[in-house]
Design an enzyme around this catalytic site. Sequence first.
Site, PDB file in Angstrom:
ATOM      1  N   LYS A 164       0.885  -1.173   0.000  1.00  0.00           N
ATOM      2  CA  LYS A 164       0.000   0.000   0.000  1.00  0.00           C
ATOM      3  C   LYS A 164       0.918   1.217   0.000  1.00  0.00           C
ATOM      4  CE  LYS A 164      -3.628   2.126   2.883  1.00  0.00           C
ATOM      5  NZ  LYS A 164      -4.387   1.941   4.130  1.00  0.00           N
ATOM      6  N   TRP A 165       0.853   2.007  -1.058  1.00  0.00           N
ATOM      7  CA  TRP A 165       1.768   3.147  -1.249  1.00  0.00           C
ATOM      8  C   TRP A 165       0.997   4.414  -0.893  1.00  0.00           C
ATOM      9  CZ3 TRP A 165       6.556   3.135  -4.464  1.00  0.00           C
ATOM     10  CH2 TRP A 165       7.083   4.425  -4.648  1.00  0.00           C
ATOM     11  N   GLU A 186     -22.153 -12.205  12.503  1.00  0.00           N
ATOM     12  CA  GLU A 186     -21.417 -11.370  11.541  1.00  0.00           C
ATOM     13  C   GLU A 186     -20.251 -12.148  10.926  1.00  0.00           C
ATOM     14  OE1 GLU A 186     -22.392  -6.881  13.177  1.00  0.00           O
ATOM     15  OE2 GLU A 186     -20.783  -8.007  14.142  1.00  0.00           O
ATOM     16  N   ASN A 195       0.558  11.219   2.783  1.00  0.00           N
ATOM     17  CA  ASN A 195      -0.408  11.778   3.718  1.00  0.00           C
ATOM     18  C   ASN A 195      -0.314  13.274   3.979  1.00  0.00           C
ATOM     19  OD1 ASN A 195      -2.234   9.704   4.425  1.00  0.00           O
ATOM     20  ND2 ASN A 195      -0.524   8.615   5.346  1.00  0.00           N
ATOM     21  N   ASP A 211      -6.032   8.928  -9.643  1.00  0.00           N
ATOM     22  CA  ASP A 211      -6.015   9.463 -11.000  1.00  0.00           C
ATOM     23  C   ASP A 211      -5.536   8.393 -11.963  1.00  0.00           C
ATOM     24  OD1 ASP A 211      -3.025   9.650 -11.152  1.00  0.00           O
ATOM     25  OD2 ASP A 211      -3.334  11.101  -9.540  1.00  0.00           O
TER      26      ASP A 211
HETATM   27  C1  GLA Z   1      -3.650   7.157   5.568  1.00  0.00           C
HETATM   28  C2  GLA Z   1      -4.355   6.022   4.866  1.00  0.00           C
HETATM   29  C3  GLA Z   1      -4.950   5.090   5.880  1.00  0.00           C
HETATM   30  C4  GLA Z   1      -3.850   4.555   6.764  1.00  0.00           C
HETATM   31  C5  GLA Z   1      -3.106   5.703   7.421  1.00  0.00           C
HETATM   32  C6  GLA Z   1      -1.885   5.209   8.174  1.00  0.00           C
HETATM   33  O1  GLA Z   1      -4.534   7.991   6.205  1.00  0.00           O
HETATM   34  O2  GLA Z   1      -5.325   6.507   3.992  1.00  0.00           O
HETATM   35  O3  GLA Z   1      -5.641   4.040   5.257  1.00  0.00           O
HETATM   36  O4  GLA Z   1      -2.977   3.781   5.999  1.00  0.00           O
HETATM   37  O5  GLA Z   1      -2.677   6.652   6.464  1.00  0.00           O
HETATM   38  O6  GLA Z   1      -1.172   6.227   8.760  1.00  0.00           O
END
Ligand code: GLA
Length: 737
Positions: free
Chosen positions: A480-481, A618, A484, A538
């Site tokens: 997951k790249w 659930e 933030n 994008d």
């Molecule tokens: C971002 C991502 C989240 C999570 C946090 C981790 O906000 O969108 O999904 O990975 O960072 O810090």
Amino acid sequence: MISVKKIADELLFTLSTNNSSYQMKADQYGVLLHLFYGKKLNDADDLSSLIFMTDMGFCGNPACVGKNRIYSLDNLPQEVSGFGTGDYRDSMVALLHEDGSRAAEFRFDSYEILDGSYKVDGMPALYDTSVTKGETLIITMREVASEVWLKLYYGVYEKENIITRAAKIINKGQRNITVERLLSMNLDMMFFDPDMIYFTGRHAFERAPERVPVKHAKIEVGSVRGTSSHQYNPSFILCDHNANEEFGNCYGFCLAYSGNFIAAAQKDQKNQVRVQMGIHPNGFSYLLNQDEELMTPQVIMSFSDSGFTTLSQQYHDILRENMCRGKYKHEKRPVLINNWEATYFDFNGEKLIHIAKQASELGIEMLVLDDGWFGKRDDDFSGLGDWFVNEKKLEGTLKQLGESVNAMGMKFGLWFEPEMISEDSDLYREHPEWALAIPGREPNRGRYQLTLDMSRADVRDYLLGRMTDILSSAPIMYVKWDLNRSICDMYSHVSGKEHSGELYHKYVLGVYDLLERLLKRFPDLLIEGCSGGGGRFDAGMLYYSPQIWCSDNTDAINRLTIQYGTSFFYPISSVGSHVSACPNHQTGRTVPFQTRGDVAMAGSFGYELDLGKISEEEKEQVKKQVDRFHAFYNLTHEGDYYRLTTLENNDSCMAWAFVAKDKSEAMLTLVKTQSEGNPVPTHVFMKGLDPDKNYKCIIKDDTSVINSGSAFVNAGITIPSVMMQYESVIIRFEEAL
Ligand code: GLA
């Protein structure tokens, strides 16, 4: 198809796809005029006579036309517009010459046609496959008074109804020039009075469509945040005022770029609509020495004369097939569990194993370890940049963790935020000059962090080295790249002040370079793009990551809007979507577990909650949802997508459907968004079924009825039971022979 006709001393270019035509003409003066973009023309059609010339007053005339007062660059529809030489509308190109003058005026020089798609230097672009192959027209234009050349690229994808544009500027002269503005396209549409639909929002509420009429005041959206942004997406639609899902002319414009951009439409004094898209000129200036060149990102355009549904499907098909790459472009992606909303930073090896164990028992196929596994990172104040495993926190090596997860029959994935640096990190202590900061100013912090100077090769080499070490140390098949914060304080210690206006673009090129090299090293890696959710959702990122975390907002009801807006351009297979806990962490709302699953299934599916805290019932639902996701995978990831309701007319429910390309099966999801006492029936019209085929319609796995596709489309389906607020229902259609 690309056709070129010589008529006297003019050249007529016609680009044709199955349902659209795009015509332009290099006129007797070498000006490249735009004649038409829209529904398919006949081969012999020449729309030159649409051009109306009159002396409009205060519209000057280029020297080449002599005393002709009706020929003015200020009101002719053009494919390229330059600054400073008589076209007073917004320019596509603005040049600063070494003598201090600002002028850009391009005339036709030559053209060539290539079999196959063109490449865009250092950036993503549509590419050829065995299924889809493009054709390319390159028109070379020459600046009238300097040795500057401009190549205009047009890509044509016939059966996909796609035309692309890009441009490359080349300085062939001995003097330097500064490119102050170079957009990917200029398009002056002559007889069109459209609405513009753009996609706007904020962190945790991305891509809500807004529709406004195009008038003489410019409508311009864009980003100067260094990324394509949560606030405006680099995509928009121009359409007839009465266009809807099934009706009306509409044109899509989608930029394959992940940085600063503008997208604009404005009527000129002749009521022609000037449409522009490309890299944002704010903060942009690019120095070109002799023989240096600069290419723009690619705009992907598409036309439909039958409303938004067709337009969206054309984008879904081309992006899925000719932009996304790699093993997981078509191969089934694993259903994942991400620990972020389950633990945030508060985890250790034991907790992770426990999550994986619970998940594997329910059929979930991959554990994604999110933020907090590296350096000193127990909160968001520190650690970014120190891409070394915190074995103390993991209570072992990453290899041990990955192998334990694998032993449970699950795959393993890992979070990175490569482009960022915390001031409290060893990397920052060692290399403060790697962070973006302007000497003499305190840099702006975002989520307490600074941004790495991705234009620097040494920074990228460091990141590639660290990521390669980590990814080869353990069985990691997914990354997951993330990114933030928005970017500012743009300054590079290595670029030199004359190149400072290039940095935003070079940042993006740096990100692409790193992604490309990483994928070269790990070709089977599945990358999920992310920027605080959908801040960099994008077409450019899809070249590297066939799925992108759609939003940090996991509330299923808010997701209806977010995923609805996203679906106008981006394939459903690219939409990262998870089932999370309730009350929802972003909105406090409680939504039935089934609804959360049904909404997440309109995307690349996963879970993001503490499985230890959900009920046995659930848990049974999780198993069913995973099975259902697999059963419907081909439909949701490869089928045609239909929006069955609109945001504007959403009285009480939102619904969408997937129909197999061969129309043999379909699936409809409906979510009740509002309820009332003594309710009227919940009813929905299906779309996309073959009217002549019979289908068995199965509601909630128990009620079924057989009717023709025509009946379900034209008379619709009534849900047999009262639906409570936020309840969802899935309806399946199977061809009945
Ligand atoms: C971002 C991502 C989240 C999570 C946090 C981790 O906000 O969108 O999904 O990975 O960072 O810090």
